[in-house]
Design a protein around this motif. Sequence first.
Motif, PDB file in Angstrom:
ATOM      1  N   UNK A  57       0.663  -1.360  -0.087  1.00 53.77           N
ATOM      2  CA  UNK A  57       0.094  -0.013  -0.024  1.00 53.77           C
ATOM      3  C   UNK A  57       0.737   1.139  -0.073  1.00 53.77           C
ATOM      4  N   UNK A  58       2.149   1.298   0.736  1.00 57.05           N
ATOM      5  CA  UNK A  58       2.531   2.497   0.794  1.00 57.05           C
ATOM      6  C   UNK A  58       2.924   2.811   2.316  1.00 57.05           C
ATOM      7  N   UNK A  59       3.428   4.272   2.329  1.00 60.36           N
ATOM      8  CA  UNK A  59       3.849   4.781   3.529  1.00 60.36           C
ATOM      9  C   UNK A  59       2.403   4.546   4.636  1.00 60.36           C
ATOM     10  N   UNK A  60       2.742   4.246   5.821  1.00 57.69           N
ATOM     11  CA  UNK A  60       1.880   3.881   6.703  1.00 57.69           C
ATOM     12  C   UNK A  60       2.025   4.300   8.092  1.00 57.69           C
ATOM     13  N   UNK A  61       3.014   5.538   8.178  1.00 58.90           N
ATOM     14  CA  UNK A  61       3.113   6.074   9.496  1.00 58.90           C
ATOM     15  C   UNK A  61       4.021   7.277   9.528  1.00 58.90           C
ATOM     16  N   UNK A  62       4.109   8.215  10.375  1.00 60.31           N
ATOM     17  CA  UNK A  62       5.014   9.413  10.552  1.00 60.31           C
ATOM     18  C   UNK A  62       5.591   9.516  11.793  1.00 60.31           C
TER      19      UNK A  62
END
Length: 215
Positions: A57-62
């Motif tokens: 899916x891609x980026x899942x957090x910061x």
Amino acid sequence: MSWHVASITLDNLDELPKRCRTCVYWELSDHLGKQARDFGSTEFEKEAWVSGVLLEWGSCGKIVHVQGAPAGYVMYAPPSAVPRAADMPTGPVSADAVLLTTMQVLPEFSGEGLGRMLAQAVVKDLTRRGVKAVEVFGDARPGTEPSCVIPAEFLRGVGFKTIRPHPRWPRLRMELRAAMTWKEDVEAALEQILGTVTIPLQSAPPIERQVIPAR
């Protein structure tokens, strides 16, 4: 205050607080989570979950750093990637929304507006990716004990609206098109905004299951 927000990757996953790094409350079902805790494999499972979501899916957090030190983080993913969401009494999450699972700010950095900053980072990332809305299960009765469910009061303070009430676990939503009103003026003011809600370090709270009578 010097701060920097970066995407969570496998390279910086270990910068999460130890309690958060080993918590799989959202990432695994209740049964599999207990199994992982019994076998001491929660860190492995957390890493495997992040790796899978990144690939599919891609980026899942910061994660936010203040003066170079990790100060807080936020995680989010498609509802289908979050097994615990199926156990929440105010589910399911809407088909057009991404689920914000948890957000933490270290106690020594509370009151600096970092929670609001992380919320904006999620909005900017998902808007760029064409997501229509963000939903989240809030905690309407946060106590002094740590929790990995975000206080509903804080969520309302940064623009979420309750769409399914519950005495403990309301579901809230933010339409990302409306959230774009934050834009540059708010971003410029973020360093001067003081947060009013402390988000404690996480632990796995019990689910209060809702019994639905047969029709």
